[in-house]
Design an enzyme around this catalytic site. Sequence first.
Site, PDB file in Angstrom:
ATOM      1  N   PRO A 222     -23.138 -37.020  16.346  1.00 59.48           N
ATOM      2  CA  PRO A 222     -23.572 -36.891  17.736  1.00 59.48           C
ATOM      3  C   PRO A 222     -24.854 -37.677  18.006  1.00 59.48           C
ATOM      4  O   PRO A 222     -25.194 -37.944  19.157  1.00 59.48           O
ATOM      5  CB  PRO A 222     -23.807 -35.382  17.909  1.00 59.48           C
ATOM      6  CG  PRO A 222     -23.924 -34.822  16.543  1.00 59.48           C
ATOM      7  CD  PRO A 222     -23.295 -35.793  15.577  1.00 59.48           C
ATOM      8  N   HIS A 459      10.351 -18.545  21.941  1.00 58.95           N
ATOM      9  CA  HIS A 459       9.017 -19.100  21.680  1.00 58.95           C
ATOM     10  C   HIS A 459       8.140 -18.064  21.008  1.00 58.95           C
ATOM     11  O   HIS A 459       8.004 -16.943  21.504  1.00 58.95           O
ATOM     12  CB  HIS A 459       8.365 -19.545  22.997  1.00 58.95           C
ATOM     13  CG  HIS A 459       7.051 -20.238  22.771  1.00 58.95           C
ATOM     14  ND1 HIS A 459       5.894 -19.903  23.420  1.00 58.95           N
ATOM     15  CD2 HIS A 459       6.716 -21.245  21.919  1.00 58.95           C
ATOM     16  CE1 HIS A 459       4.910 -20.690  23.009  1.00 58.95           C
ATOM     17  NE2 HIS A 459       5.383 -21.505  22.094  1.00 58.95           N
ATOM     18  N   HIS A 460       7.589 -18.414  19.850  1.00 59.21           N
ATOM     19  CA  HIS A 460       6.616 -17.572  19.153  1.00 59.21           C
ATOM     20  C   HIS A 460       5.317 -18.345  19.008  1.00 59.21           C
ATOM     21  O   HIS A 460       5.170 -19.122  18.058  1.00 59.21           O
ATOM     22  CB  HIS A 460       7.096 -17.217  17.738  1.00 59.21           C
ATOM     23  CG  HIS A 460       8.281 -16.308  17.689  1.00 59.21           C
ATOM     24  ND1 HIS A 460       9.048 -16.170  16.557  1.00 59.21           N
ATOM     25  CD2 HIS A 460       8.819 -15.478  18.613  1.00 59.21           C
ATOM     26  CE1 HIS A 460      10.022 -15.296  16.794  1.00 59.21           C
ATOM     27  NE2 HIS A 460       9.900 -14.868  18.040  1.00 59.21           N
ATOM     28  N   GLU A 530       2.117 -27.511  15.460  1.00 57.89           N
ATOM     29  CA  GLU A 530       0.810 -27.367  14.773  1.00 57.89           C
ATOM     30  C   GLU A 530       0.954 -26.985  13.296  1.00 57.89           C
ATOM     31  O   GLU A 530      -0.020 -26.659  12.640  1.00 57.89           O
ATOM     32  CB  GLU A 530      -0.121 -26.355  15.468  1.00 57.89           C
ATOM     33  CG  GLU A 530      -0.585 -26.744  16.840  1.00 57.89           C
ATOM     34  CD  GLU A 530       0.373 -26.291  17.930  1.00 57.89           C
ATOM     35  OE1 GLU A 530       0.596 -27.083  18.870  1.00 57.89           O
ATOM     36  OE2 GLU A 530       0.887 -25.185  17.852  1.00 57.89           O
ATOM     37  N   GLU A 554       2.364 -33.696  25.429  1.00 59.86           N
ATOM     38  CA  GLU A 554       1.414 -32.846  26.167  1.00 59.86           C
ATOM     39  C   GLU A 554       0.062 -33.533  26.373  1.00 59.86           C
ATOM     40  O   GLU A 554      -0.608 -33.291  27.376  1.00 59.86           O
ATOM     41  CB  GLU A 554       1.224 -31.513  25.448  1.00 59.86           C
ATOM     42  CG  GLU A 554       0.641 -31.640  24.054  1.00 59.86           C
ATOM     43  CD  GLU A 554       0.667 -30.330  23.271  1.00 59.86           C
ATOM     44  OE1 GLU A 554       1.337 -29.388  23.698  1.00 59.86           O
ATOM     45  OE2 GLU A 554       0.001 -30.265  22.221  1.00 59.86           O
TER      46      GLU A 554
END
Length: 747
Positions: A222, A459-460, A530, A554
């Site tokens: 940063p 969907h889980h 994921e 997405e």
Amino acid sequence: MKKTIIALLAACLMPLMALAQNAQEVKSPDGNMLLKFYLEQNGKPTYELSYKGKQVIKPSHLGFKLAKDKHASMKMDEYDLLDEFTLYDAFTNSFDETWQPVWGQYKNIRNHYNELAVYLVQEHEVFTKPENPTVEGLKRHVTKRDVIIRFRVYNDGMGLRYEFPQQENLNYFIIKEECTEFAMTGDHMAWWQTGDYDTQEYPMQQSRLSEIRGLITRCIDPNSGYTPNKMTDAVVWDNASQTPFSPTGVQTSLQMKTDDGLYINLHEAACTNYSTMHLNLDDKNMVFTSWLTPDAVGNMCYMQTPCQTPWRTVLVSDDARDMLSSSLILNLNEPCALDDVSWIHPTKYCGVWWEMIVGRKSWNYTDEFPSVDIYKTDFSTARPNGRHGANNEDVKRYIDFAARNNLSEVLVEGWNTGWEDWACMWKYDVFDFQTPYPDFDIDMLNEYAHSKGVKLLMHHETSSSVTNYERYLEDAYKLMDKYGYDAVKTGYVGDIIPRGEHHYGQYMNNHYLHAVKEAAKHHIMVNAHEATRPTGLCRTYPNLVGNESARGTEYEAFHLTKPDHTVVLPFTRLQGGPMDYTPGIFETDLSQWSDNHNNVHSTLVGQLGIYLVMHGPLQMAADLPENYEKFDDALQFIRDMAIDWDDSKYIDAEPGDYITVARKAKGTDNWFVGGKCDEQGHKVDVKLDFLDAGRKYEATIYADAKNAHYLTNPKAYVITRKTVKKGDVLKMTEAPGGGFVVSIMAK
Ligand code: NOJ
Ligand code: CA
């Protein structure tokens, strides 16, 4: 003087003689790939690889550092498995078989290799304390540990793995570091993604190996004064779970190209009961070393002999198309473990999904509570927020749309209680995967779907509370059986529970596979988002029909995705298995939903090209029914397209630039040809020499219009029909960020 020279000569020759004694070689069946193995002077296992006489991997070491195990009886873990080996024996073998995958790019896959297994032994003196130290001294043992390194050399690359036979001095051990090296011959061009223990959703990068450090550090640091530019960031700090680990750490599969035109790809195969491998680059010497994913206490893998590591894979060719047509990673996996696979089927689906991703609808039912307790909160009396996507009326609309358009399933996200605070606070009890919201009538909707010949797709979202998910897994699958669901999309957003574990550690890799194996018992297909990047396990468990495990469509809604992303992923992420990329966004203008971007970075026809370039037996038509209805003539391609193949022929390909492929639909004589390109556009002549001679076919060509452009004119396309035969040539022009598709139906 003479004596000295002889002594010097002897000293120089010694390593060579030692090397010669130990050296082993094995070639690919066509003789082009040559693998050499030897022990260096101090007994360090070393290998090299060359292709058509060109060096691909310079001398590279193999081995492990072990963790100090406080439970070990003898202090064997004082000694790493890095050197001091002798070669006890070496075995060679040839193998050639053809097998049939349940689904995939090809009907038949040839598994043809030559193998070398080197049997290594490491001996040590070990001292243990006597039972009675007043009368006895330390006890001396000579211990030995055995490791086998197995190499399989194919025409298009090689795999190597370590095997640990069951043995007295190596029963349980903990890997602190795997030290498998891949020494590159130069500063190659690379298509890579920042190494991270928890996310694979970074934009793909293209750079020289020597530029990786600069690209990663200016984003990580940063204080570097670097202003983030979303189009080029190697580290974007926007993921719910993110742990980059090194300024030169990258993920596999890593695609490279040498200056003299060799394509090299590094990945792994059959990663079971082990943690996922990344690669860390020594950018002075251009040497990659394996970098495993640690567990909550910093160890990499817990091993019990007999056991083995996953395969470390290297694809090599002077033709980029061979990177895409290779079955090496599937071949290195075990054959199908399921007796009955009749219930596994290709699935085209739509879903209550994109409207949540773009922010028009919500997963949660109510905005009323600051927090919820799924066991106590009474949703039946809660005030609905009016934006809940998974409601009876809308789901029925999607079911009707699926039935009309040859889509067999409808995904519904946000059907179950818990979404009110699902992605925060590392919460344990987020979902029970069984309780529908009051406006989702699970009984009625499944019956309605079945009456129209459609199924709902479960969907889980686990919210990465994995212990909680495992607690409910059996009940959740039973609920699916009860209502007739046969596929589940799972999700692992957020930091993992058990807290401290990472998405790609051994614990999680065991979990993902456990969920797939248990699902198979219920005849359920799994599409895990994921989860760790695939390593070909779909050969063994073909109910693993998809994974996300990379930056999917997405992100077009969240940020920007560069047009070349979809012509890098087939070289990288798809090496281990298909991706649920969720393409098919026809309304590329997203400004109606959000003001931080203008459009999907692809033409409409480019969205269709993705279905062919990114093969997989599960494909989503991700846009909203009302958007598809605006472009019904282009939707015809999605209605017609096959998603499982008897054959695939890559026509041209270059990482990050373009891919063109022709695929023959399973069990038919129909072909589907598709292309996708980057921001430069692309021209390709598709010679239809794969069609049957003497036969006529009806071709429907979906092409970018002449003035199409992914930024300025993405929805401009032209559809033409003509009769074609073997040998005809289709001259295709793809717009910047565009593509094309052709359906070729046998008459
Ligand atoms: C992330 C997944 O990739 C996305 O498809 C899904 O909608 C959300 N998680 C919610 O589960
Ligand atoms: Ca490019």
